[in-house]
Design a protein around this motif. Structure first.
Motif, mmCIF file in Angstrom:
data_model
loop_
_atom_site.group_PDB
_atom_site.id
_atom_site.type_symbol
_atom_site.label_atom_id
_atom_site.label_comp_id
_atom_site.label_asym_id
_atom_site.label_seq_id
_atom_site.Cartn_x
_atom_site.Cartn_y
_atom_site.Cartn_z
ATOM 1 N N LEU A 75 0.853 -1.190 0.000
ATOM 2 C CA LEU A 75 0.000 0.000 0.000
ATOM 3 C C LEU A 75 0.889 1.240 0.000
ATOM 4 O O LEU A 75 1.938 1.260 0.637
ATOM 5 C CB LEU A 75 -0.905 0.031 1.236
ATOM 6 C CG LEU A 75 -1.717 -1.222 1.557
ATOM 7 C CD1 LEU A 75 -2.510 -1.011 2.828
ATOM 8 C CD2 LEU A 75 -2.641 -1.579 0.420
ATOM 9 N N GLU A 77 0.592 5.703 0.030
ATOM 10 C CA GLU A 77 -0.243 6.901 0.108
ATOM 11 C C GLU A 77 0.235 7.907 -0.942
ATOM 12 O O GLU A 77 1.420 8.234 -1.014
ATOM 13 C CB GLU A 77 -0.138 7.514 1.504
ATOM 14 C CG GLU A 77 -1.226 8.512 1.837
ATOM 15 C CD GLU A 77 -2.597 7.868 1.999
ATOM 16 O OE1 GLU A 77 -3.594 8.611 1.813
ATOM 17 O OE2 GLU A 77 -2.699 6.680 2.290
ATOM 18 N N GLN A 82 -5.081 6.266 -1.484
ATOM 19 C CA GLN A 82 -4.286 5.046 -1.297
ATOM 20 C C GLN A 82 -4.098 4.305 -2.617
ATOM 21 O O GLN A 82 -5.055 4.013 -3.319
ATOM 22 C CB GLN A 82 -4.974 4.124 -0.286
ATOM 23 C CG GLN A 82 -4.222 2.821 -0.035
ATOM 24 C CD GLN A 82 -4.872 1.977 1.038
ATOM 25 O OE1 GLN A 82 -4.910 2.354 2.202
ATOM 26 N NE2 GLN A 82 -5.392 0.823 0.659
ATOM 27 N N THR A 84 -2.961 0.831 -4.197
ATOM 28 C CA THR A 84 -2.816 -0.568 -3.785
ATOM 29 C C THR A 84 -2.144 -1.365 -4.902
ATOM 30 O O THR A 84 -2.664 -1.442 -6.012
ATOM 31 C CB THR A 84 -4.198 -1.187 -3.480
ATOM 32 O OG1 THR A 84 -4.857 -0.391 -2.500
ATOM 33 C CG2 THR A 84 -4.068 -2.607 -2.971
ATOM 34 N N ASP A 139 -9.983 0.160 -0.316
ATOM 35 C CA ASP A 139 -9.685 0.241 1.114
ATOM 36 C C ASP A 139 -9.410 -1.169 1.624
ATOM 37 O O ASP A 139 -10.323 -1.980 1.748
ATOM 38 C CB ASP A 139 -10.872 0.873 1.856
ATOM 39 C CG ASP A 139 -10.581 1.039 3.342
ATOM 40 O OD1 ASP A 139 -9.390 1.123 3.696
ATOM 41 O OD2 ASP A 139 -11.528 1.075 4.140
ATOM 42 N N LYS A 186 -3.005 4.068 9.122
ATOM 43 C CA LYS A 186 -2.490 3.854 7.763
ATOM 44 C C LYS A 186 -1.203 3.034 7.782
ATOM 45 O O LYS A 186 -1.027 2.090 7.013
ATOM 46 C CB LYS A 186 -2.244 5.205 7.098
ATOM 47 C CG LYS A 186 -1.626 5.082 5.717
ATOM 48 C CD LYS A 186 -1.240 6.433 5.181
ATOM 49 C CE LYS A 186 -0.271 6.299 4.028
ATOM 50 N NZ LYS A 186 1.027 5.765 4.383
ATOM 51 N N GLU A 190 -0.380 -0.714 5.984
ATOM 52 C CA GLU A 190 0.553 -0.929 4.879
ATOM 53 C C GLU A 190 1.741 -1.799 5.274
ATOM 54 O O GLU A 190 2.400 -2.373 4.419
ATOM 55 C CB GLU A 190 1.044 0.407 4.316
ATOM 56 C CG GLU A 190 2.004 1.166 5.195
ATOM 57 C CD GLU A 190 2.462 2.483 4.579
ATOM 58 O OE1 GLU A 190 3.643 2.803 4.733
ATOM 59 O OE2 GLU A 190 1.631 3.183 3.966
#
Length: 465
Positions: A75, A77, A82, A84, A139, A186, A190
């Motif tokens: 993941l 940011e 986000q 992925t 998500d 977060k 990740e």
């Protein structure tokens, strides 16, 4: 090349390439080696776990026409939300289609699929088995499995080792709590090796990871990406307090400030509870009401017990929980107008806190059973290090071939901080340890005096603020 490839696929050869990423030397030969010698997706057998059949391994076909099976492995940011990264093991990802997160059952529409070229994104409409692509608007957590909803198979996620280092973290300013929580949520999504927990006893946020540098990177990222400056320190140890002698109390609480005041008087004693008595009762403290008559009206008995519990919740020495104490209430006095539930509760709490100080009060610290596994040649250094940390060695057992040794000892938790780094340096990274709670034991008198003085200074600073 064909011979090297065959031996590499059977794990008998390991091709090694030299290069320098800083000067961009040897990068192209390395990428050519990946193409020439490493298995393509269909040559590597992959297995998913059937969640409906006791996680029985099921072979993944790697064909585009079969039902979808993909794994979110990273993941990131970005300015757009986000990102992925997903590896497709079977089936196809198509823009506009719905996919299902096997772990939580959420259905998600694929609005955008991109193929990454370093920082550049190339939009694609679909991705087949073996491809690695990235998606926005999903998500999920790292290592979540996705399907098209027709299967309940989960890809076996990577092995995540237990954390070796922990830090207590909190934001410097109260108005940063929102961003602090967002950042930790977060980061833990990740990175599966980053663990987050709130200590039930000390109420501290504990961040655990794979080493000092690992945690420092996240503390720095919190500051850089979310503007949250953190106070970092050792996790607080869950101390407890107890007594070692019987002591009587006769306490009067009297307050008059115009109108109805407060009046309560309690008489009795406190005494230590043995471990056997605690185990027999199933609780760590006891309140015993032996009052006869109505000097203390019966409706105030419950208030006396509540006051006792208040005193047990925050001890007199370092504000820790009190255990191993029996409180016996024998008599007291009340006033027709000024006595109240609150008056008796305050009176009892103050009486117990004051009496505990006179009853040879002691601070208890958690002691851990520590099991250290290491190569035999480092035994002397490691045992000396444990002795320095006030450890008491109980046993040491040699492995069957004589190359390794397992040492079992008991060490105060407060002395174990930083031990993982020390053990790795003592054993050239070959030693490892586990620990679990054993019991609470009294701290030495000099350490108790230091703890009491430190607590007193903290209280004074809080009151001054």
């Amino acid at each position: 090349k064909a011979a090297i490839r065959r031996k590499t696929l059977s794990c008998e050869f390991v091709p090694v390439y030299m290069g320098s990423a800083f000067k961009n030397k040897g990068v192209q030969p390395l990428l050519d080696g990946v193409v020439d010698y490493l298995p393509d997706p269909k040559e590597k057998e992959n297995f998913a776990l059937d969640r409906n059949n006791n996680e029985t391994p099921v072979k993944v076909t790697g064909k585009d026409e079969d039902p979808l099976l993909a794994l979110a492995f990273k993941l990131e940011e970005t300015n757009y939300g986000q990102l992925t990264y997903m590896r497709v093991y079977q089936g196809q990802l198509k823009k506009g289609n719905f996919i299902t997160n096997v772990n939580d059952g959420k259905r998600i529409k694929l609005a955008r699929i991109v193929r990454m070229h370093s920082d550049d994104m190339e939009d694609v409409d679909q991705a087949g088995a073996g491809e690695v692509v990235a998606m926005f608007g999903i998500d999920c957590k790292s290592m979540d499995t996705f399907s098209d909803g027709n299967m309940d198979l989960a890809m076996s996620s990577m092995f995540v080792p237990d954390p070796v280092m922990s830090l207590a973290v909190k934001p410097k300013a109260k108005d940063m709590h929102g961003n602090f929580s967002k950042a930790l949520s977060k980061f833990s999504k990740e990175d599966p090796t980053l663990r987050l927990q709130v200590d039930e006893d000390t109420k501290e946020t504990i961040l655990s990871g794979m080493g000092e540098l690992h945690l420092e990177v996240y503390i720095e990222r919190m500051n850089r990406e979310y503007g949250v400056e953190c106070e970092v320190g050792q996790p607080r140890v869950n101390y407890k307090e107890t007594i070692s002698s019987k002591q009587t109390f006769d306490w009067l609480h009297k307050k008059q400030s115009g109108g109805s005041g407060q009046y309560a008087k309690v008489i009795g004693y406190i005494e230590p509870l043995s471990l056997e008595e605690r185990q027999e009762m199933g609780k760590v403290n006891e309140f015993d009401n032996r009052c006869i008559g109505t000097n203390i009206p019966p409706e105030y008995y419950s208030s006396c017990e509540k006051g006792t519990n208040d005193a047990f919740g925050e001890g007199a020495l370092v504000g820790a929980e009190v255990e191993g104490v029996r409180v016996v209430l024998e008599d007291g006095a009340s006033h027709a107008v000024d006595s109240s539930d609150m008056a008796f509760r305050i009176c009892m709490a103050n009486a117990i806190r004051d009496t505990i100080k006179k009853a040879n009060a002691a601070i208890l610290e958690p002691v851990m059973t520590v099991e250290v596994t290491l190569p035999a040649e480092f035994q002397g250094t490691v045992v000396a290090g444990l002795n320095k940390r006030m450890g008491m060695v109980h046993s040491s057992e040699m492995s069957d071939d004589g190359s390794g040794i397992t040492i079992v000892c008991q060490v105060p938790l407060n002395n174990m901080f930083g031990y993982s780094t020390e053990l790795r340096s003592q054993t050239q990274g070959k030693g490892e340890f586990t620990m679990e709670y054993f019991q609470h034991s009294a701290v030495p008198r000099n350490i108790q005096d230091d703890l009491v003085a430190k607590y007193k200074l903290e209280r004074e600073a809080e009151e001054a603020a």
